[in-house]
Structures are given as structure tokens and as C-alpha cells.
Design a protein around this motif. Structure first.
Motif, PDB file in Angstrom:
ATOM      1  N   SER A 153       0.804  -1.225   0.000  1.00 31.64           N
ATOM      2  CA  SER A 153       0.000   0.000   0.000  1.00 31.64           C
ATOM      3  C   SER A 153       0.835   1.272   0.000  1.00 31.64           C
ATOM      4  O   SER A 153       0.387   2.307  -0.493  1.00 31.64           O
ATOM      5  N   MET A 154       2.018   1.245   0.585  1.00 28.65           N
ATOM      6  CA  MET A 154       2.843   2.449   0.663  1.00 28.65           C
ATOM      7  C   MET A 154       4.323   2.068   0.615  1.00 28.65           C
ATOM      8  O   MET A 154       5.051   2.210   1.601  1.00 28.65           O
ATOM      9  N   PRO A 155       4.772   1.590  -0.538  1.00 24.11           N
ATOM     10  CA  PRO A 155       6.145   1.090  -0.650  1.00 24.11           C
ATOM     11  C   PRO A 155       7.219   2.144  -0.439  1.00 24.11           C
ATOM     12  O   PRO A 155       8.366   1.799  -0.155  1.00 24.11           O
ATOM     13  N   GLU A 156       6.871   3.414  -0.567  1.00 23.98           N
ATOM     14  CA  GLU A 156       7.868   4.475  -0.396  1.00 23.98           C
ATOM     15  C   GLU A 156       7.948   4.984   1.039  1.00 23.98           C
ATOM     16  O   GLU A 156       8.830   5.796   1.351  1.00 23.98           O
ATOM     17  N   GLN A 157       7.028   4.541   1.888  1.00 24.51           N
ATOM     18  CA  GLN A 157       6.981   5.039   3.267  1.00 24.51           C
ATOM     19  C   GLN A 157       8.002   4.301   4.124  1.00 24.51           C
ATOM     20  O   GLN A 157       8.038   3.075   4.146  1.00 24.51           O
ATOM     21  N   PRO A 158       8.857   5.010   4.876  1.00 20.64           N
ATOM     22  CA  PRO A 158       9.838   4.341   5.752  1.00 20.64           C
ATOM     23  C   PRO A 158       9.159   3.436   6.777  1.00 20.64           C
ATOM     24  O   PRO A 158       8.026   3.683   7.203  1.00 20.64           O
ATOM     25  N   PHE A 159       9.864   2.399   7.180  1.00 20.31           N
ATOM     26  CA  PHE A 159       9.340   1.482   8.182  1.00 20.31           C
ATOM     27  C   PHE A 159      10.498   0.872   8.958  1.00 20.31           C
ATOM     28  O   PHE A 159      11.654   0.895   8.523  1.00 20.31           O
ATOM     29  N   GLY A 160      10.179   0.321  10.114  1.00 16.73           N
ATOM     30  CA  GLY A 160      11.113  -0.489  10.880  1.00 16.73           C
ATOM     31  C   GLY A 160      10.496  -1.845  11.127  1.00 16.73           C
ATOM     32  O   GLY A 160       9.351  -2.119  10.737  1.00 16.73           O
ATOM     33  N   LEU A 161      11.233  -2.723  11.791  1.00 16.95           N
ATOM     34  CA  LEU A 161      10.781  -4.084  12.034  1.00 16.95           C
ATOM     35  C   LEU A 161      11.002  -4.449  13.495  1.00 16.95           C
ATOM     36  O   LEU A 161      12.061  -4.160  14.064  1.00 16.95           O
ATOM     37  N   GLN A 162       9.993  -5.070  14.087  1.00 14.43           N
ATOM     38  CA  GLN A 162      10.111  -5.530  15.454  1.00 14.43           C
ATOM     39  C   GLN A 162      10.222  -7.058  15.457  1.00 14.43           C
ATOM     40  O   GLN A 162       9.444  -7.747  14.781  1.00 14.43           O
ATOM     41  N   LEU A 163      11.190  -7.570  16.218  1.00 13.26           N
ATOM     42  CA  LEU A 163      11.459  -9.002  16.297  1.00 13.26           C
ATOM     43  C   LEU A 163      11.099  -9.511  17.678  1.00 13.26           C
ATOM     44  O   LEU A 163      11.370  -8.846  18.690  1.00 13.26           O
ATOM     45  N   ASP A 164      10.517 -10.703  17.724  1.00  8.01           N
ATOM     46  CA  ASP A 164      10.150 -11.313  19.006  1.00  8.01           C
ATOM     47  C   ASP A 164      11.303 -12.188  19.486  1.00  8.01           C
ATOM     48  O   ASP A 164      11.654 -13.174  18.839  1.00  8.01           O
ATOM     49  N   THR A 165      11.881 -11.822  20.618  1.00  7.64           N
ATOM     50  CA  THR A 165      12.993 -12.605  21.176  1.00  7.64           C
ATOM     51  C   THR A 165      12.592 -13.362  22.440  1.00  7.64           C
ATOM     52  O   THR A 165      13.447 -13.712  23.248  1.00  7.64           O
ATOM     53  N   TRP A 199      11.245 -16.262  15.191  1.00  6.76           N
ATOM     54  CA  TRP A 199      12.448 -16.724  14.482  1.00  6.76           C
ATOM     55  C   TRP A 199      12.127 -17.263  13.093  1.00  6.76           C
ATOM     56  O   TRP A 199      12.735 -16.854  12.095  1.00  6.76           O
ATOM     57  N   ALA A 200      11.170 -18.174  12.987  1.00  5.91           N
ATOM     58  CA  ALA A 200      10.862 -18.803  11.707  1.00  5.91           C
ATOM     59  C   ALA A 200      10.286 -17.795  10.720  1.00  5.91           C
ATOM     60  O   ALA A 200      10.623 -17.819   9.521  1.00  5.91           O
ATOM     61  N   GLU A 201       9.421 -16.897  11.213  1.00  5.77           N
ATOM     62  CA  GLU A 201       8.863 -15.864  10.332  1.00  5.77           C
ATOM     63  C   GLU A 201       9.966 -14.951   9.809  1.00  5.77           C
ATOM     64  O   GLU A 201       9.993 -14.597   8.620  1.00  5.77           O
ATOM     65  N   TRP A 202      10.860 -14.576  10.713  1.00  4.63           N
ATOM     66  CA  TRP A 202      11.936 -13.679  10.321  1.00  4.63           C
ATOM     67  C   TRP A 202      12.839 -14.334   9.285  1.00  4.63           C
ATOM     68  O   TRP A 202      13.223 -13.707   8.288  1.00  4.63           O
ATOM     69  N   ALA A 203      13.152 -15.585   9.479  1.00  7.79           N
ATOM     70  CA  ALA A 203      13.981 -16.301   8.509  1.00  7.79           C
ATOM     71  C   ALA A 203      13.321 -16.326   7.133  1.00  7.79           C
ATOM     72  O   ALA A 203      13.998 -16.240   6.097  1.00  7.79           O
ATOM     73  N   ALA A 204      11.985 -16.410   7.110  1.00  3.83           N
ATOM     74  CA  ALA A 204      11.262 -16.504   5.843  1.00  3.83           C
ATOM     75  C   ALA A 204      11.186 -15.176   5.098  1.00  3.83           C
ATOM     76  O   ALA A 204      11.159 -15.162   3.864  1.00  3.83           O
ATOM     77  N   ASP A 227      21.084 -12.635  23.495  1.00  4.11           N
ATOM     78  CA  ASP A 227      21.729 -13.587  22.588  1.00  4.11           C
ATOM     79  C   ASP A 227      20.869 -13.845  21.357  1.00  4.11           C
ATOM     80  O   ASP A 227      21.369 -13.874  20.222  1.00  4.11           O
ATOM     81  N   LEU A 228      19.574 -14.008  21.552  1.00  9.24           N
ATOM     82  CA  LEU A 228      18.693 -14.273  20.424  1.00  9.24           C
ATOM     83  C   LEU A 228      18.598 -13.069  19.495  1.00  9.24           C
ATOM     84  O   LEU A 228      18.587 -13.214  18.261  1.00  9.24           O
ATOM     85  N   PHE A 229      18.555 -11.876  20.067  1.00 12.14           N
ATOM     86  CA  PHE A 229      18.514 -10.659  19.246  1.00 12.14           C
ATOM     87  C   PHE A 229      19.779 -10.561  18.392  1.00 12.14           C
ATOM     88  O   PHE A 229      19.713 -10.201  17.206  1.00 12.14           O
ATOM     89  N   ARG A 230      20.912 -10.869  18.997  1.00 10.20           N
ATOM     90  CA  ARG A 230      22.153 -10.838  18.222  1.00 10.20           C
ATOM     91  C   ARG A 230      22.133 -11.875  17.106  1.00 10.20           C
ATOM     92  O   ARG A 230      22.547 -11.601  15.968  1.00 10.20           O
ATOM     93  N   GLN A 231      21.665 -13.073  17.404  1.00  6.32           N
ATOM     94  CA  GLN A 231      21.602 -14.095  16.367  1.00  6.32           C
ATOM     95  C   GLN A 231      20.708 -13.659  15.208  1.00  6.32           C
ATOM     96  O   GLN A 231      20.996 -13.966  14.038  1.00  6.32           O
ATOM     97  N   MET A 232      19.642 -12.948  15.509  1.00  2.00           N
ATOM     98  CA  MET A 232      18.693 -12.543  14.477  1.00  2.00           C
ATOM     99  C   MET A 232      19.151 -11.324  13.701  1.00  2.00           C
ATOM    100  O   MET A 232      18.653 -11.068  12.591  1.00  2.00           O
ATOM    101  N   THR A 233      20.109 -10.550  14.248  1.00  3.62           N
ATOM    102  CA  THR A 233      20.431  -9.258  13.627  1.00  3.62           C
ATOM    103  C   THR A 233      21.907  -9.016  13.361  1.00  3.62           C
ATOM    104  O   THR A 233      22.245  -8.078  12.620  1.00  3.62           O
ATOM    105  N   ASP A 234      22.805  -9.778  13.958  1.00  9.18           N
ATOM    106  CA  ASP A 234      24.236  -9.530  13.736  1.00  9.18           C
ATOM    107  C   ASP A 234      24.564  -9.620  12.251  1.00  9.18           C
ATOM    108  O   ASP A 234      24.072 -10.489  11.530  1.00  9.18           O
ATOM    109  N   GLY A 235      25.426  -8.697  11.819  1.00 11.76           N
ATOM    110  CA  GLY A 235      25.865  -8.687  10.435  1.00 11.76           C
ATOM    111  C   GLY A 235      24.959  -7.947   9.486  1.00 11.76           C
ATOM    112  O   GLY A 235      25.298  -7.789   8.301  1.00 11.76           O
TER     113      GLY A 235
END
Length: 344
Positions: free
Chosen positions: A112-124, A133-138, A171-179
């Protein structure tokens, strides 16, 4: 004055923000959801913006609308609830940045708004908001290709420094976001106090801004004085309040005070509440009612014009403890009838 006087120290809020930002040594984006924890998003956010805050967090797009009206263009406003159905117009017109929490929200936003900035929240591990985890990997490859402005998660037990959930989530946040070449945020007030491992690129101070725990060194922000409407003399054996739950054990003077559960003084405070006249405690008696409290002022030398419920002798956390709750609920329950005065 017929209603209580609520004094809010904006300079203390700014000082608390600066102190937490100094501890984190990184950007500190104030959390001003729930009308700045009940203290008024306009005055609070403007004071913080004037002090240098350039990013703010709210819960919903509607709160972002109110904040944008208060701040005008410039500061970034991030919406923790993400992009809900029907939010597109507010997000676009107010320039809000949703923190997307699910595949459904990500799809809605990119379509609906591909040009609008966004962020992402991860469940740790809190199991409340964010990609698991599985959703994020996908979806990570697709999401990251659209240049999100922030990756964040939220700590469940940060107010308990030794809780094993804290290092587990870190630890989980780092695994999901490091690099990943995206700014990261994990910590609100409690996380800031856990130390630099939890700080990353941005922190989100909330309750600590407003004088609450776990930030023990916070400057107090609110004071609340309640006017005395009437004082009456009781003989030993007379009763007071709904249900006759209090009975005088001696000749007593009782003050009827203008505030009750309609003003955020929870009914659970009945028989557990103390007000103050300077340094002298004055116990409330009987049940808290909608508009009124009854307070025993027998031991005072004179008749007070007002009694203090939030002040040097009793802050939001002590009052919350008396009510069987926390300082957050005390603040966010403060009613609209108080005469509010902003200082600083």
C-alpha cells in the motif's frame, strides 16, 4: 480551587532523558505513548524536542497524529503497533514510521505504501509483538531489501537485572540481527540500566523519563495536591464512608478531600492510602469513592487547605505499591479533572 492541582516538572523530564542518554552513550528516543504516560504529550514532547530529541515512539498511529500536531514537521515518530488496517492515510499524512510486527503488516505496508519508511520488530521471547524466528527467517531477505530504518526487540524482564531472560533475549537478538547493516534497538529504561551490551544503536527510555523505577536516580516529575472540601468532628464509635468500613476508635477530625477513583486514585487504595501535610502522614479512612477521599487529620494542629498525595514523601512507585500495582499505572490513570501546571 475545586479539583486537585497536578504539577509536572518538564525540566526534570528533560534531565532524566539526558541522564539516561548519557548512560547509554547512544541516541535516546523518548517513549511518549499513552499521552506521555498521562502527563500530556504536547508539553512533554515539545520540551524534549527543544532539548534535542529527534525521534519519538508512540503506540498507535492515532497517537502519532496527536504528536505530529504537537511537534510539527521534523522529528521522526515511530509507531510500535505497526501498520494496522486503515492506518495508511495517517501514516502518510503525518509522516509516521511504523514498526512492522508480522508478515501481514509487512505485506500490507509494502503493497500500500512502498515508499513510506518502516522499521521491524522481532520477538525474542516475550511473545507479544514482532516476527518470531521462523517468520523472520522466511521474510528477512525481502524486508531487508526495502531498507528498514530500525530493527528492534523488547526485553520482558529488564527491571530484574539478574533474570536469566535478559541474556537469553540479548543472545537471540544478536543471532537474528548480527551482520545486518541496519540500526538496532533492544532497550527501554530497564535495558539501559543493564549496561552497554544492551544498548546497540538506539535506546527507548520511557518510565525513567517520568520519575519511575527502575531508574532509581530519576528526578521526581509529578506532585499532586488535593483540596480539602470539608472537615467534620466525629465521636468515638461513629463511622465514615461507604459500607461503614471505618469506625472511629477515638474522637476524630476527618477531612473530605476532592479526588477519587474517577481521578485515577484506584479503589484498591481503600484502607491502604496515606496523604501528607508537610512531613506529617494523614491516613485515608474508609473506601475510596468516585470523587472523594476521607482522611484522618486528627493529629494535625490546624485545618489544612490541601493534602499531598504525590510529593517528596510519596512518589508514584510508593503509591503504586500501596494500590497493589506499579508506578506506570499510577501515572497513566491520572484523571483529566486535575488543574495541571507545567514547570520548567
Amino acid at each position: 480551587m475545586g479539583t486537585g492541582r497536578l504539577s509536572i516538572d518538564l525540566s526534570a523530564i528533560v534531565s532524566n532523558w539526558k541522564a539516561l542518554a548519557s548512560l547509554a552513550r547512544t541516541e535516546a528516543a523518548p517513549v511518549v505513548k499513552a499521552d506521555a504516560y498521562g502527563l500530556g504529550v504536547g508539553p512533554v514532547a515539545r520540551a524534549l524536542a527543544e532539548a534535542g530529541a529527534r525521534r519519538f515512539f508512540v503506540a498507535y498511529a492515532e497517537e502519532g497524529f496527536a504528536l505530529r500536531r504537537a511537534l510539527g514537521p521534523g522529528p521522526e515518530i515511530l509507531v510500535l503497533g505497526g501498520h494496522m488496517e486503515g492506518d495508511a492515510r495517517l501514516l502518510a499524512e503525518c509522516g509516521l514510521t511504523p514498526m512492522l510486527n508480522s508478515v501481514e503488516q509487512l505485506t500490507r505496508h509494502l503493497e500500500s505504501m512502498p515508499e513510506q519508511p518502516f522499521g521491524l520488530q522481532l520477538d525474542t521471547g516475550m511473545n507479544r509483538l514482532g516476527f518470531e524466528w521462523a517468520e523472520w527467517a522466511a521474510v528477512a531477505e525481502i524486508a531487508l531489501s526495502q531498507a528498514p530504518v530500525l530493527l528492534m526487540s523488547h526485553l520482558a524482564c529488564a527491571d530484574e537485572p539478574d533474570h536469566p531472560m535478559n541474556p537469553y533475549q540479548l543472545d537471540l537478538f544478536r543471532q537474528m540481527t548480527d551482520g545486518l547493516n541496519v540500526p538496532r534497538s533492544l532497550s527501554a529504561t530497564g535495558g539501559i540500566l543493564l549496561g552497554p551490551d544492551y544498548h546497540f544503536d538506539l535506546v527507548r527510555p520511557g518510565i525513567g523519563l517520568y520519575g519511575g523505577l527502575p531508574f532509581e536516580h530519576a528526578q521526581p516529575v509529578v506532585a499532586l495536591d488535593l483540596p480539602v472540601i470539608q472537615v467534620r468532628e466525629l465521636q468515638e464509635g461513629e463511622v465514615a464512608g461507604y459500607g461503614n468500613t471505618w469506625q472511629a476508635q477515638r474522637p476524630s477530625r476527618l477531612a473530605t478531600v476532592a479526588a477519587g477513583y474517577a481521578d485515577g486514585l484506584l479503589r484498591s487504595l481503600s484502607h491502604r492510602l496515606t496523604l501528607w501535610n508537610g512531613d506529617k502522614p494523614c491516613p485515608a479512612v474508609g473506601r475510596v469513592s468516585m470523587d472523594l477521599l476521607i482522611v484522618d487529620v486528627t493529629d494535625l494542629d490546624g485545618t489544612p487547605e490541601a493534602l499531598t498525595i504525590l510529593g517528596p514523601k510519596q512518589g508514584i512507585d510508593r503509591l503504586g505499591e500501596s494500590a497493589g500495582t506499579i508506578g506506570y499505572e499510577v501515572l497513566t490513570s491520572l484523571g483529566s479533572r486535575y488543574a495541571r501546571a507545567y514547570r520548567g
